[in-house]
Design an enzyme around this catalytic site. Structure first.
Site, PDB file in Angstrom:
ATOM      1  N   VAL A 193       0.818  -1.206   0.000  1.00  0.00           N
ATOM      2  CA  VAL A 193       0.000   0.000   0.000  1.00  0.00           C
ATOM      3  C   VAL A 193       0.857   1.264   0.000  1.00  0.00           C
ATOM      4  CG1 VAL A 193      -0.277   0.119   2.522  1.00  0.00           C
ATOM      5  CG2 VAL A 193      -1.987   1.158   1.010  1.00  0.00           C
ATOM      6  N   TYR A 194       1.995   1.237   0.652  1.00  0.00           N
ATOM      7  CA  TYR A 194       2.862   2.419   0.646  1.00  0.00           C
ATOM      8  C   TYR A 194       3.348   2.703  -0.773  1.00  0.00           C
ATOM      9  CZ  TYR A 194       6.523   5.679   2.151  1.00  0.00           C
ATOM     10  OH  TYR A 194       7.313   6.784   2.331  1.00  0.00           O
ATOM     11  N   CYS A 195       3.798   1.667  -1.465  1.00  0.00           N
ATOM     12  CA  CYS A 195       4.230   1.851  -2.856  1.00  0.00           C
ATOM     13  C   CYS A 195       3.079   2.371  -3.711  1.00  0.00           C
ATOM     14  CB  CYS A 195       4.761   0.539  -3.426  1.00  0.00           C
ATOM     15  SG  CYS A 195       6.336  -0.004  -2.732  1.00  0.00           S
TER      16      CYS A 195
END
Length: 264
Positions: free
Chosen positions: A175-177
């Protein structure tokens, strides 16, 4: 001034010295995610350069501690903001317009990550929360400042993304990417839209930086490792250079990483 200017300072003419010092004097700057980490480093650097900085974050105590620690030409202003809440974003920028004026420079530095970063482990609600803060929050903040920038044909937006916004790395997690890729695409698309209206947008992609977000790593980070990677003041020096460029010059994107970190 950053270290390069300090080194060169004795060799500069008086006119050049004044021009360097005055470039950011009085510029109205809004920084989100500024209580700690990269945002705090940026607030300190820009305030010392003479800008009229308002720094925002979810907790008032770190913001005030930062403001009290910086002896700048104009005191750092503080105002709480939760970029996951539309009303909070609107209140933050309304306060700046009322108390300081229209924003000349916006720095989107608010961001989070989570501990359980793989597709198998991640709670779907965490997907929504990270995207809401890292991507939608940045969009909402840009939406607050862009109309006035376009009207006066001048302004700068700096999106503090991540190398995870250029490379889908396992260290960053799913999710961060995804959220940082979204910020990257948004910044680039909007930059293309406003390029003939005097507005510049820069996506900055830091590698590993010694900030509180490291506390969310699945594996604890050693003190030795923290000291070997980028520090918030390193990002501040880079962004200060971008902010000092003349309106005709735009840096669409730039990567900064620790010397020892791999780049593939």
């Amino acid at each position: 001034m950053n270290r390069l200017f300090i080194w060169l300072y004795p060799y500069l003419t008086a006119a050049t010295r004044e021009r360097i010092q005055m470039t950011l004097n009085g510029k109205v700057v809004a920084i989100t995610g500024g209580g700690t980490g990269i945002g705090a480093g940026l607030a300190r650097g820009l305030a010392l350069a003479g800008a009229n900085v308002t720094v925002g974050g979810r907790r008032s105590e770190p913001l005030q501690t930062l403001a009290d620690s910086v002896d700048s030409p104009l005191p750092i202003r503080t105002h709480t903001i939760d970029v996951a809440e539309n009303a909070s974003i609107e209140a933050f920028f309304s306060d700046i317009r009322d108390q300081a004026g229209q924003v000349d420079i916006l720095i989107n530095s608010a961001g989070i990550n989570i501990a359980k970063r793989t597709m198998a482990e991640m709670d779907p609600d965490e997907w929504d929360r990270v995207l809401r803060i890292n991507a939608t929050g940045a969009y909402r903040c840009m939406r607050e400042v862009l109309p006035a920038m376009r009207d006066r044909r001048d302004g700068l937006v700096v999106n503090v993304s991540s190398i995870a916004g250029k490379r889908a790395i396992s260290l960053g997690g799913v999710v961060y990417c995804a959220s940082k890729f979204a910020m990257t695409a948004m910044g680039t698309a909007v930059a293309n839209e406003v390029r003939h209206e005097g507005v510049r947008i820069t996506n900055v992609y830091p590698g590993e930086v010694n900030t509180p977000i490291l506390d969310q790593r699945p594996v604890p980070v050693s003190d030795e490792h923290r000291e070997s990677i980028l520090q918030p003041e390193d990002i501040a020096e880079l962004v200060l250079t971008i902010c000092r460029l003349p309106p005709r010059a735009c840096v669409p994107e730039i990567v900064i990483k620790p010397t020892t970190q791999e780049w593939v």
